[in-house]
Design a protein around this motif. Sequence first.
Motif, PDB file in Angstrom:
ATOM      1  N   LEU A   1       0.827  -1.206   0.000  1.00  0.00           N
ATOM      2  CA  LEU A   1       0.000   0.000   0.000  1.00  0.00           C
ATOM      3  C   LEU A   1       0.864   1.261   0.000  1.00  0.00           C
ATOM      4  N   ILE A   2       1.902   1.283   0.828  1.00  0.00           N
ATOM      5  CA  ILE A   2       2.794   2.437   0.895  1.00  0.00           C
ATOM      6  C   ILE A   2       3.524   2.622  -0.430  1.00  0.00           C
ATOM      7  N   SER A   3       3.952   1.513  -1.027  1.00  0.00           N
ATOM      8  CA  SER A   3       4.650   1.593  -2.313  1.00  0.00           C
ATOM      9  C   SER A   3       3.749   2.154  -3.404  1.00  0.00           C
ATOM     10  N   VAL A   4       2.519   1.645  -3.472  1.00  0.00           N
ATOM     11  CA  VAL A   4       1.573   2.133  -4.477  1.00  0.00           C
ATOM     12  C   VAL A   4       1.215   3.594  -4.203  1.00  0.00           C
ATOM     13  N   GLY A   5       1.118   3.962  -2.931  1.00  0.00           N
ATOM     14  CA  GLY A   5       0.852   5.351  -2.597  1.00  0.00           C
ATOM     15  C   GLY A   5       1.957   6.272  -3.085  1.00  0.00           C
ATOM     16  N   GLY A   6       3.206   5.818  -2.942  1.00  0.00           N
ATOM     17  CA  GLY A   6       4.324   6.612  -3.447  1.00  0.00           C
ATOM     18  C   GLY A   6       4.289   6.747  -4.954  1.00  0.00           C
ATOM     19  N   LEU A   7       3.963   5.654  -5.630  1.00  0.00           N
ATOM     20  CA  LEU A   7       3.871   5.699  -7.096  1.00  0.00           C
ATOM     21  C   LEU A   7       2.696   6.567  -7.551  1.00  0.00           C
TER      22      LEU A   7
ATOM     23  N   LEU B   1       4.060  10.018  -7.315  1.00  0.00           N
ATOM     24  CA  LEU B   1       5.107  10.276  -8.317  1.00  0.00           C
ATOM     25  C   LEU B   1       4.537  10.391  -9.723  1.00  0.00           C
ATOM     26  N   THR B   2       3.435   9.701  -9.997  1.00  0.00           N
ATOM     27  CA  THR B   2       2.793   9.803 -11.315  1.00  0.00           C
ATOM     28  C   THR B   2       1.756  10.922 -11.355  1.00  0.00           C
ATOM     29  N   LYS B   3       1.706  11.718 -10.271  1.00  0.00           N
ATOM     30  CA  LYS B   3       0.764  12.850 -10.177  1.00  0.00           C
ATOM     31  C   LYS B   3      -0.684  12.401 -10.386  1.00  0.00           C
ATOM     32  N   SER B   4      -1.013  11.286  -9.732  1.00  0.00           N
ATOM     33  CA  SER B   4      -2.340  10.703  -9.905  1.00  0.00           C
ATOM     34  C   SER B   4      -3.253  10.914  -8.699  1.00  0.00           C
ATOM     35  N   GLY B   5      -2.724  11.486  -7.620  1.00  0.00           N
ATOM     36  CA  GLY B   5      -3.449  11.509  -6.356  1.00  0.00           C
ATOM     37  C   GLY B   5      -4.719  12.332  -6.338  1.00  0.00           C
ATOM     38  N   LEU B   6      -4.864  13.288  -7.260  1.00  0.00           N
ATOM     39  CA  LEU B   6      -6.056  14.137  -7.270  1.00  0.00           C
ATOM     40  C   LEU B   6      -7.031  13.761  -8.385  1.00  0.00           C
TER      41      LEU B   6
ATOM     42  N   PHE C   1      -5.367   6.531 -16.877  1.00  0.00           N
ATOM     43  CA  PHE C   1      -4.098   6.091 -16.295  1.00  0.00           C
ATOM     44  C   PHE C   1      -3.934   6.618 -14.872  1.00  0.00           C
ATOM     45  N   ILE C   2      -4.141   7.918 -14.675  1.00  0.00           N
ATOM     46  CA  ILE C   2      -3.961   8.468 -13.325  1.00  0.00           C
ATOM     47  C   ILE C   2      -5.099   8.030 -12.403  1.00  0.00           C
ATOM     48  N   PHE C   3      -6.292   7.859 -12.969  1.00  0.00           N
ATOM     49  CA  PHE C   3      -7.427   7.428 -12.156  1.00  0.00           C
ATOM     50  C   PHE C   3      -7.173   6.041 -11.577  1.00  0.00           C
ATOM     51  N   TYR C   4      -6.668   5.130 -12.406  1.00  0.00           N
ATOM     52  CA  TYR C   4      -6.447   3.755 -11.939  1.00  0.00           C
ATOM     53  C   TYR C   4      -5.382   3.683 -10.845  1.00  0.00           C
ATOM     54  N   TRP C   5      -4.383   4.548 -10.896  1.00  0.00           N
ATOM     55  CA  TRP C   5      -3.395   4.565  -9.820  1.00  0.00           C
ATOM     56  C   TRP C   5      -4.059   4.926  -8.488  1.00  0.00           C
ATOM     57  N   GLU C   6      -4.829   5.997  -8.485  1.00  0.00           N
ATOM     58  CA  GLU C   6      -5.487   6.419  -7.238  1.00  0.00           C
ATOM     59  C   GLU C   6      -6.531   5.396  -6.804  1.00  0.00           C
TER      60      GLU C   6
ATOM     61  N   ARG D   1      -6.591   3.273  -3.232  1.00  0.00           N
ATOM     62  CA  ARG D   1      -7.712   3.231  -2.293  1.00  0.00           C
ATOM     63  C   ARG D   1      -8.212   1.806  -2.073  1.00  0.00           C
ATOM     64  N   MET D   2      -8.230   1.002  -3.136  1.00  0.00           N
ATOM     65  CA  MET D   2      -8.691  -0.378  -2.988  1.00  0.00           C
ATOM     66  C   MET D   2      -7.730  -1.192  -2.108  1.00  0.00           C
ATOM     67  N   LEU D   3      -6.452  -0.921  -2.229  1.00  0.00           N
ATOM     68  CA  LEU D   3      -5.481  -1.602  -1.360  1.00  0.00           C
ATOM     69  C   LEU D   3      -5.717  -1.236   0.098  1.00  0.00           C
ATOM     70  N   GLY D   4      -6.073   0.035   0.344  1.00  0.00           N
ATOM     71  CA  GLY D   4      -6.392   0.442   1.708  1.00  0.00           C
ATOM     72  C   GLY D   4      -7.570  -0.339   2.260  1.00  0.00           C
ATOM     73  N   ARG D   5      -8.575  -0.540   1.432  1.00  0.00           N
ATOM     74  CA  ARG D   5      -9.732  -1.321   1.866  1.00  0.00           C
ATOM     75  C   ARG D   5      -9.366  -2.792   2.052  1.00  0.00           C
ATOM     76  N   LEU D   6      -8.462  -3.291   1.207  1.00  0.00           N
ATOM     77  CA  LEU D   6      -8.009  -4.674   1.357  1.00  0.00           C
ATOM     78  C   LEU D   6      -7.305  -4.867   2.694  1.00  0.00           C
TER      79      LEU D   6
END
Length: 425
Positions: A48-54, A57-62, A107-112, A116-121
């Motif tokens: 989860l932390i790794s995917v959050g960093g990516l 880095l891919t400017k996908s968080g918003l 592309f950016i949507f799927y990263w975010e 979030r899905m990993l957080g729920r997992l």
Amino acid sequence: MSAFLPPPSASPPHRPLFRLTLPKSFADNADAPAAALCFTTAGVITVLISVGGLTRLTKSGLSMVHWSPHKLSPPQTQEEWEGEFEHYKKFPEWQQRKGMSLDEFKFIFYWEWGHRMLGRLVGGIYGTGLGLLLLTKKVPTGYHGRLFGLMALGGAQGAVGWWMVKSGLTEDRRGDHKEIRVSPYRLAAHLCTAFVTYSGLVWTGLELMYPEADRRQVAGNVQKRIQEMVPKVDQAQILKNLRSFRGAAIATTGLTFITVASGAFVAGNSAGNAYNDWPLMNGQFIPITDIKEDYPNEGPFYRKFFENTALVQFDHRMLAYLTTGAVAGTVYTGLKLNGGAIGQSLKLLTPQAITALKATGAVAVAQVSLGISTLMLNVPIHLAATHQLGSLALLTSGLCLTHSLRYLAPRANVVAKQAAKVAVK
């Protein structure tokens, strides 16, 4: 000869020695299911932390501009995707990134979404596991409060994440660096909450693997070995050095966490992209002019430590140097305590402690190398993501080292006082 070692004339007799180790195996431990739950959840949090960093880095968080805890699936049809894209265009980041196609948005949507899905997992795995422990009455005695507290902390992490995202959805963020980005304070809170949750799970898992009774047994063996093989006048000094070593390990682990937190401010201010030379910063060790003149120029000076690009990166460098020095000192002290002819005879450090000590030193060297490479190559995504994972690995090795030395705390003061009284007489 070091003060904590007995004199040559008092060298220990040559005889077989029992090995100081934490004896109970994982398979024979009644608390193994709870320990396995903690370690499994910590492992998923690593991803989860790794995917959050990516995602950052891919400017996908918003890219996901709403929070719908009940919704699991991404848009399915072309119409749904276009509706999501139009919704995204209503927020300030779109004004900054005009020209994006629908495929680029996906592309950016799927990263975010994946983050979030990993957080729920994580929540699903831990909640289900804890429920099974309750049903089978296998929650370890005295751990109900802590295990539920960790679940609450994980739930709070999701709320902190949305609180962070909201800070990047308003126009007032443009005043910082003329671009839309989340608040560095909230980003640091989000990352630190994840690291605290992870650390709590790892520490609890280690406690359940090596219970207090086992640590008391090893502590008793240490006491017996020192009393049998070391002159009484030297026992207090040996125990003092062992306690100092344990204190150094605790301090080093704490310093590692502080350095991780400072790294969150580097990420939140995009400070890693600003000064890409090393060991200097634009030809200066301290870029004093940039620190004085760059944003923020209003308000209290302390804000510069968290928002000024030059000072944020400088602070992270200094903390990294300090952490590296602390690790080197701790590793040197531990190997010295366990090395040499007499140290080899006493063998007061368990195999777990020696393994964790060497791992901490090795990971620290790798992490420093990654940090310098990431900086000088202008923060390539793969190196930056690996550097973030390296910080988690270094913290983990520090936690394992600190925990593996807990057996040095029980009875230590009692033995030290007894040895001191004998020395006075």
